[in-house]
Design an enzyme around this catalytic site. Structure first.
Site, PDB file in Angstrom:
ATOM      1  N   SER A 195      -1.375 -10.584   9.001  1.00  0.00           N
ATOM      2  CA  SER A 195      -2.887 -10.890   9.255  1.00  0.00           C
ATOM      3  C   SER A 195      -3.902 -10.538   7.904  1.00  0.00           C
ATOM      4  O   SER A 195      -4.690 -11.145   7.591  1.00  0.00           O
ATOM      5  CB  SER A 195      -3.603 -10.320  10.798  1.00  0.00           C
ATOM      6  N   ASN A 196      -3.198  -9.350   7.241  1.00  0.00           N
ATOM      7  CA  ASN A 196      -4.186  -8.898   5.984  1.00  0.00           C
ATOM      8  C   ASN A 196      -3.976  -9.988   5.148  1.00  0.00           C
ATOM      9  O   ASN A 196      -4.784 -10.162   4.125  1.00  0.00           O
ATOM     10  CB  ASN A 196      -3.643  -7.576   5.713  1.00  0.00           C
ATOM     11  N   CYS A 248       3.049   6.121   8.402  1.00  0.00           N
ATOM     12  CA  CYS A 248       2.342   6.486   7.134  1.00  0.00           C
ATOM     13  C   CYS A 248       1.496   7.755   7.504  1.00  0.00           C
ATOM     14  O   CYS A 248       1.222   7.866   8.601  1.00  0.00           O
ATOM     15  CB  CYS A 248       1.218   5.285   7.232  1.00  0.00           C
ATOM     16  N   HIS A 258       3.231   1.766  10.970  1.00  0.00           N
ATOM     17  CA  HIS A 258       2.294   1.542  11.943  1.00  0.00           C
ATOM     18  C   HIS A 258       2.242   2.919  12.783  1.00  0.00           C
ATOM     19  O   HIS A 258       1.447   3.166  13.704  1.00  0.00           O
ATOM     20  CB  HIS A 258       2.655   0.557  12.965  1.00  0.00           C
ATOM     21  N   GLU A 307       0.008  -0.161  16.286  1.00  0.00           N
ATOM     22  CA  GLU A 307      -0.643   1.104  15.589  1.00  0.00           C
ATOM     23  C   GLU A 307      -1.386   1.759  16.795  1.00  0.00           C
ATOM     24  O   GLU A 307      -1.586   2.786  17.103  1.00  0.00           O
ATOM     25  CB  GLU A 307      -1.513   0.900  14.296  1.00  0.00           C
ATOM     26  N   CYS A 320       1.077  -1.251  -0.118  1.00  0.00           N
ATOM     27  CA  CYS A 320       0.084   0.068   0.112  1.00  0.00           C
ATOM     28  C   CYS A 320       1.106   1.236   0.081  1.00  0.00           C
ATOM     29  O   CYS A 320       2.381   1.016   0.256  1.00  0.00           O
ATOM     30  CB  CYS A 320      -0.884  -0.130   1.074  1.00  0.00           C
ATOM     31  N   THR A 346      -6.563   2.374  11.145  1.00  0.00           N
ATOM     32  CA  THR A 346      -6.492   2.562   9.712  1.00  0.00           C
ATOM     33  C   THR A 346      -7.090   1.313   9.354  1.00  0.00           C
ATOM     34  O   THR A 346      -7.780   1.291   8.007  1.00  0.00           O
ATOM     35  CB  THR A 346      -5.321   2.853   9.174  1.00  0.00           C
ATOM     36  N   HIS A 374      -2.501  -4.025  19.291  1.00  0.00           N
ATOM     37  CA  HIS A 374      -1.784  -3.844  18.000  1.00  0.00           C
ATOM     38  C   HIS A 374      -0.714  -2.719  17.872  1.00  0.00           C
ATOM     39  O   HIS A 374      -1.253  -1.635  18.346  1.00  0.00           O
ATOM     40  CB  HIS A 374      -2.807  -3.603  16.810  1.00  0.00           C
ATOM     41  N   SER A 380       2.498  -6.192   2.534  1.00  0.00           N
ATOM     42  CA  SER A 380       3.748  -6.536   2.897  1.00  0.00           C
ATOM     43  C   SER A 380       4.500  -7.319   1.673  1.00  0.00           C
ATOM     44  O   SER A 380       5.822  -7.695   2.036  1.00  0.00           O
ATOM     45  CB  SER A 380       4.036  -6.894   4.149  1.00  0.00           C
TER      46      SER A 380
HETATM   47 FE1  F3S Z   1      -0.989   1.401   4.400  1.00  0.00          FE
HETATM   48 FE2  F3S Z   1      -0.979   3.521   5.480  1.00  0.00          FE
HETATM   49 FE3  F3S Z   1      -3.195   2.610   4.663  1.00  0.00          FE
HETATM   50  S1  F3S Z   1       0.267   1.833   5.728  1.00  0.00           S
HETATM   51  S2  F3S Z   1      -2.787   0.272   4.907  1.00  0.00           S
HETATM   52  S3  F3S Z   1      -1.440   3.390   3.442  1.00  0.00           S
HETATM   53  S4  F3S Z   1      -2.802   3.643   6.882  1.00  0.00           S
END
Ligand code: F3S
Length: 286
Positions: free
Chosen positions: A226-227, A101, A79, A131, A12, A169, A129, A269
């Site tokens: 986990s995603n 981010c 995070h 974050e 992402c 997020t 978590h 990732s």
């Molecule tokens: Fe990625 Fe930032 Fe969204 S790390 S999942 S773009 S909050």
């Protein structure tokens, strides 16, 4: 046979930026000879962490370890972290490469400001978590984390207390709405800021759509991500023949002639080169 890569597969925006910062720092270090650390693994991908290690980037796993560092630079991952971590780095005179981010940074600013104005901060997300732990620390008063309906129903507040609700997020939007509704119905004085980033949702929607059409699906990502696991579950529910792999080495495909469409997706990732390697392999060999 067609091989199709799902839209939004892989890094992402936030992870992409974090990787760029890490590689820029590695280049710089090659000139200065400084040490580089990441606070926690930069991303949930063993291959990438290994590659970074080969380039001299070490992972620090705890605050205690961080306090031992005397020189070099520390990369903060996407995070984000607590304020305490920035203070430690400043105190130790260690350079901070902040790869938080921007969407997470925005939450830090919101909770800092709103809590300063006396509001109680409610974070809708998964307690523990990294974050969420980071966000908690940017609040001027203790924040409450709400994960479930039960948590929301059990929440009690003091007369006249004002609340500000934000979200982790990557939280599920429908669940967020459902939990916010519980607070609204109870008549609290609340302000709600939807801080969900849509990168996860976009990736999941694209994977679901592709899996529904595909005969075989390949989901690429770290075993601890986990995603990626969630992506696998989504694809498996649409396409029985779904494979979860970390790299091309794990792929054990035997495609019958009847297969018309192979779909590929990857977690946040998973680097592009791993996705391309798998994509090319399937195209060339079947
Ligand atoms: Fe990625 Fe930032 Fe969204 S790390 S999942 S773009 S909050």
């Amino acid at each position: 046979m067609e091989v199709v890569r799902a839209e939004s597969a892989g890094f992402c925006f936030g992870v992409e930026k974090a990787m760029e910062k890490a590689y820029r720092q590695i280049e710089k270090k090659a000139k200065d000879g400084d040490k580089i650390y990441t606070f926690g693994p930069l991303i949930h991908n063993e291959e990438v962490v290994k590659e970074l290690k080969q380039k001299g980037v070490e992972v620090i796993d705890s605050v205690e370890e961080l306090k031992e560092i005397k020189e070099g630079s520390v990369i903060i991952r996407s995070h984000g972290v607590s304020r305490e971590i920035y203070h430690i780095l400043e105190e130790r005179g260690v350079e901070c490469i902040d790869a938080t981010c921007p969407f997470v940074k925005r939450i830090h600013k919101i909770v800092e400001k709103e809590s300063e104005q006396g509001k109680k901060i409610i974070i809708i997300g998964n307690d523990g978590h990294p974050e969420v732990e980071g966000i908690k620390d940017w609040c001027h008063s203790p924040a409450i984390v709400i994960e479930s309906k039960e948590d929301a129903l059990n929440f009690t507040f003091e007369e006249g207390e004002k609340l500000c609700i934000v979200s982790q997020t990557t939280f599920n939007y429908n669940k967020f709405q459902e939990l916010v509704e519980i607070f609204k119905k109870r008549g609290y004085d609340i302000s709600v800021v939807n801080t969900i980033c849509n990168a996860t949702e976009e990736r999941q929607t694209a994977a679901r759509e592709l899996a529904a059409k595909a005969d075989v699906m390949i989901v690429i990502g770290g075993i601890n991500s986990s995603n990626t696991r969630k992506l696998y579950e989504i694809c498996k529910s649409e396409c029985e023949d779904t494979h979860f792999i970390q790299t091309l080495d794990d792929l054990n495909l035997d495609l019958p002639k009847s297969v018309r469409l192979v779909g590929i997706t990857a977690g946040a990732s998973t680097p592009n080169n791993i996705i391309e390697e798998v994509q090319n392999y399937v195209r060339i060999n079947f």
